[in-house]
Design a protein around this motif. Structure first.
Motif, mmCIF file in Angstrom:
data_model
loop_
_atom_site.group_PDB
_atom_site.id
_atom_site.type_symbol
_atom_site.label_atom_id
_atom_site.label_comp_id
_atom_site.label_asym_id
_atom_site.label_seq_id
_atom_site.Cartn_x
_atom_site.Cartn_y
_atom_site.Cartn_z
ATOM 1 N N CYS A 71 14.545 -3.591 17.229
ATOM 2 C CA CYS A 71 13.334 -3.906 17.624
ATOM 3 C C CYS A 71 12.845 -5.266 17.504
ATOM 4 C CB CYS A 71 12.129 -2.824 17.335
ATOM 5 S SG CYS A 71 10.613 -2.924 18.193
ATOM 6 N N ASP A 72 12.239 -5.935 18.408
ATOM 7 C CA ASP A 72 11.736 -7.278 18.184
ATOM 8 C C ASP A 72 10.365 -7.320 17.538
ATOM 9 O OD1 ASP A 72 14.043 -8.169 19.556
ATOM 10 O OD2 ASP A 72 12.864 -8.360 21.664
ATOM 11 N N PHE A 73 9.826 -6.397 17.133
ATOM 12 C CA PHE A 73 8.494 -6.351 16.461
ATOM 13 C C PHE A 73 8.378 -5.043 15.575
ATOM 14 C CE2 PHE A 73 7.817 -3.857 20.251
ATOM 15 C CZ PHE A 73 7.209 -2.795 19.930
ATOM 16 N N GLY A 74 7.662 -5.273 14.489
ATOM 17 C CA GLY A 74 7.388 -4.133 13.617
ATOM 18 C C GLY A 74 5.864 -3.463 13.796
ATOM 19 N N THR A 75 5.503 -2.945 12.535
ATOM 20 C CA THR A 75 4.590 -2.276 12.428
ATOM 21 C C THR A 75 3.315 -3.181 12.255
ATOM 22 O OG1 THR A 75 4.407 -2.031 10.031
ATOM 23 C CG2 THR A 75 5.511 -0.207 11.196
ATOM 24 N N ALA A 76 1.985 -2.605 12.650
ATOM 25 C CA ALA A 76 1.083 -3.484 12.129
ATOM 26 C C ALA A 76 1.130 -3.851 10.668
ATOM 27 C CB ALA A 76 -0.376 -2.513 12.447
ATOM 28 N N ILE A 77 0.359 -5.084 10.617
ATOM 29 C CA ILE A 77 0.287 -5.627 9.009
ATOM 30 C C ILE A 77 -1.005 -5.055 8.657
ATOM 31 C CG2 ILE A 77 -0.014 -7.829 7.572
ATOM 32 C CD1 ILE A 77 1.870 -9.172 9.745
ATOM 33 N N TYR A 78 -1.194 -4.104 7.501
ATOM 34 C CA TYR A 78 -2.260 -3.932 6.787
ATOM 35 C C TYR A 78 -2.774 -4.467 5.725
ATOM 36 C CZ TYR A 78 -1.626 0.213 9.899
ATOM 37 O OH TYR A 78 -1.365 0.859 11.152
ATOM 38 N N VAL A 79 -4.230 -4.817 5.609
ATOM 39 C CA VAL A 79 -4.628 -5.585 4.702
ATOM 40 C C VAL A 79 -5.469 -4.833 3.847
ATOM 41 C CG1 VAL A 79 -6.261 -7.641 4.173
ATOM 42 C CG2 VAL A 79 -4.645 -7.593 6.175
ATOM 43 N N LEU A 80 -5.442 -4.948 2.484
ATOM 44 C CA LEU A 80 -6.499 -4.253 1.505
ATOM 45 C C LEU A 80 -7.046 -5.432 0.666
ATOM 46 C CD1 LEU A 80 -4.420 -1.138 0.502
ATOM 47 C CD2 LEU A 80 -6.916 -1.210 1.567
ATOM 48 N N ARG A 81 -8.376 -5.633 0.644
ATOM 49 C CA ARG A 81 -8.961 -6.721 0.142
ATOM 50 C C ARG A 81 -9.723 -6.337 -1.164
ATOM 51 N NH1 ARG A 81 -9.675 -10.840 3.449
ATOM 52 N NH2 ARG A 81 -9.256 -10.355 5.696
ATOM 53 N N TYR A 82 -9.211 -7.253 -2.413
ATOM 54 C CA TYR A 82 -9.598 -7.001 -3.635
ATOM 55 C C TYR A 82 -11.108 -6.629 -3.717
ATOM 56 C CZ TYR A 82 -4.990 -8.701 -5.353
ATOM 57 O OH TYR A 82 -3.669 -8.766 -5.552
#
Length: 151
Positions: A71-82
């Motif tokens: 696939c030309d793209f992947g999953t969403a990028i998930y962010v967890l902030r300290y």
């Protein structure tokens, strides 16, 4: 050098010689992946998840996602902030979201289907080849902070 100058240098955080203490959540990440270092946590995230999740340590927290084969793209990028004081459960929820997304995207890009897009082991096309829209995985996980898509 005057006493005042030395005192001002001492108070200037940019001139400290010691490292700032790591946020508590930093250790949560290492503990979650049963790792002693960032490098080992990154390896663990990739090796111990079905989707081969990538993990990135940032100044503000961590980012997780997965590139989907075929696939030309992947999953969403998930962010967890300290600063949000996240837990192991928060990490696991993001991993579950990524695993689900990667599976749905993989099926869309690689699994055989009929000409109408219905999954079929005897199919000769994929939903992607038929020009059908990729699955709307963001619908299920929009409550988690995201930062684009993996590519």
């Amino acid at each position: 050098m005057s006493l005042t100058s030395i005192h001002n240098d001492y108070l200037d955080p940019d001139k400290h010689l010691w490292q700032e203490e790591a946020p508590e959540c930093y250790q949560v990440v290492l503990d979650f992946f049963e790792a002693e270092s960032e490098e080992l946590a990154i390896k663990s995230a990739y090796k111990n998840t079905d989707a081969g999740i990538w993990l990135e340590f940032c100044e503000y927290g961590i980012r997780l996602g997965s590139i989907v084969e075929g696939c030309d793209f992947g999953t969403a990028i998930y962010v967890l902030r300290y600063e949000d004081d996240f837990t192991k459960e928060d990490i696991q929820k993001r991993i579950d979201a990524i695993e689900h997304e990667a599976n749905e995207i993989w099926k869309w890009a690689n699994a055989p289907c009929t000409k109408t897009g219905k999954p079929s082991a005897k199919g000769k096309h994929t939903q992607a080849e038929l020009g059908l829209d990729a699955p709307d995985t963001n619908y299920n996980y929009g409550m988690f902070e995201q930062d684009g898509r993996s590519s």
